[in-house]
Scaffold this active site. Sequence first.
Site, PDB file in Angstrom:
ATOM      1  CD  GLU A   1      -3.073  -1.034   0.440  1.00 45.06           C
ATOM      2  OE1 GLU A   1      -3.364   0.097   0.009  1.00 45.06           O
ATOM      3  OE2 GLU A   1      -3.741  -2.050   0.174  1.00 45.06           O
TER       4      GLU A   1
ATOM      5  CB  CYS B   1      -1.550   7.440   1.537  1.00 45.57           C
ATOM      6  SG  CYS B   1      -3.044   6.639   2.108  1.00 45.57           S
TER       7      CYS B   1
END
Length: 459
Positions: free
Chosen positions: A213, A247
């Site tokens: 991720e 993010c």
Amino acid sequence: MTVNDSIEKIVLGQRRYFKTGATRDVNFRIEQLKKLRAALIAKEDEVIDALRKDLNKSEQEAFSTEIGIVYKEMSHIIKNIRKWAKPRRVRTALTHVGSRGKIHPEPYGTVLIIAPWNYPWQLAIAPLIGALAAGNTAIIKPSELTPAVSRVISSLIKETFPEQYVAVVEGGPETSTRLLEQQLDYIFFTGSIPVGKIVMEAAGKKLIPVTLELGGKSPCIVHEDTPLELTAKRIIFGKFTNAGQTCIAPDYLLVHHRIKEPLIQHLKEAIIEFYGDTPLHNLDYGKIVSEKHFNRLSDYLSNGSIRHGGKTDAGKLLIEPTLLDEITWDMPVMQEEIFGPILPILTYENLDEVITSVNERPKPLALYLFTKDSEVQQKILSSISFGGGCVNDTLMHLATPYLPFGGVGESGMGAYHGKHSFQTFSHMKSVLKQTNMFDFHFRYPGKEGLNLLRKLMKP
Ligand code: NAD
């Protein structure tokens, strides 16, 4: 005992425990997840305090983006785990008449979860829920940059589970490196692209499957037909939550040139509404995690021209929510993921320009598009590849357990949340159960069955 000895001891202990088969029992898994849930509830205040200490997260932000999201994920998984864990029957091909095909989800074994600092609670605990739901044992390596949250995670896990089932190993890159040298069965990494590459290389040496991720520059496209006030609020929410250290935060704006000025006006108003006229004095406004990141971000403030914000407080590691105008693609702020409260604004005249510019760069983790026009939506969605995103919103795609969350290309591989977490942490074992009642000769050597095989298999 050295750190290395203790890491080896934990991994060996977990491997041994996994082999006993205890974690394969679905009732056991549900019981453990309920135990974890009770422990999370009991520690909620400590988590909120730790998030305040490490990142100056407000209670509202701590609950909505870290704690609440984990509760939601947990309840959804506990409710559905029995259904997901059951072997699933699939269709049988004509060549396989008499047999039955089934997919049996099975745990991998010992899972390593490496977490970053920006959502230090959510990004350690949400993968853990998936790993345990699928029947694995797990080791968490929280980020060393958020020590208070790391300590809460460590004490919570120690008080709730034996080390042979779930363990926390605290430390920085060296600790991670030692962990990556172990014989693990799955690695779930959340963090930066460069470290993602290191993790994948280490996993490759032992052929350990990974989920990565990662991050990247997520564009936010604002088309000329969008309602500006609402759009501005949703952009400001997505960009400045956690002081931009998200993010999937909109990294930069691509705004239709005709609406740039009125949009900037609404963006300013939304910043003032959410954070006040003097955000550096707002006790609920997030701080930058470290001096290194503060200095990196401060350098961007000389790019283009500042339309709002721009003030900093080095002592408190604070940077105002800042809008940067007159930005071009070649400026430093457009070269790497910003990961802070600075929003560069670029303009476009037609959508083809937007598509070309975004597609020239690595595939982003998220993309946001603001428009009412379904043709524009269709055009963007069908011509740009990205991990996930929203039409007419920001961040919210992450907060539902029904959508898989993950990147593509440089922004990552694999996905999780809800059922997708269960699947990520399970090997889907295919089993064909054959009948002994009859046997088809056409598969055996010899020309006899060839004609029949041709009939059955040729398109
Ligand atoms: P990072 O890659 O520096 O660190 C992540 C983890 O890796 C930490 O636990 C750290 O201790 C460990 N680590 C650091 N160097 C290592 C090395 N050489 N070998 C092994 N392990 C090492 O990332 P970060 O600064 O904590 O987080 C920010 C990055 O994470 C941003 O790029 C952001 O986009 C990304 N991120 C992605 C997601 C997502 O869900 N896709 C979520 C949050 C953050």
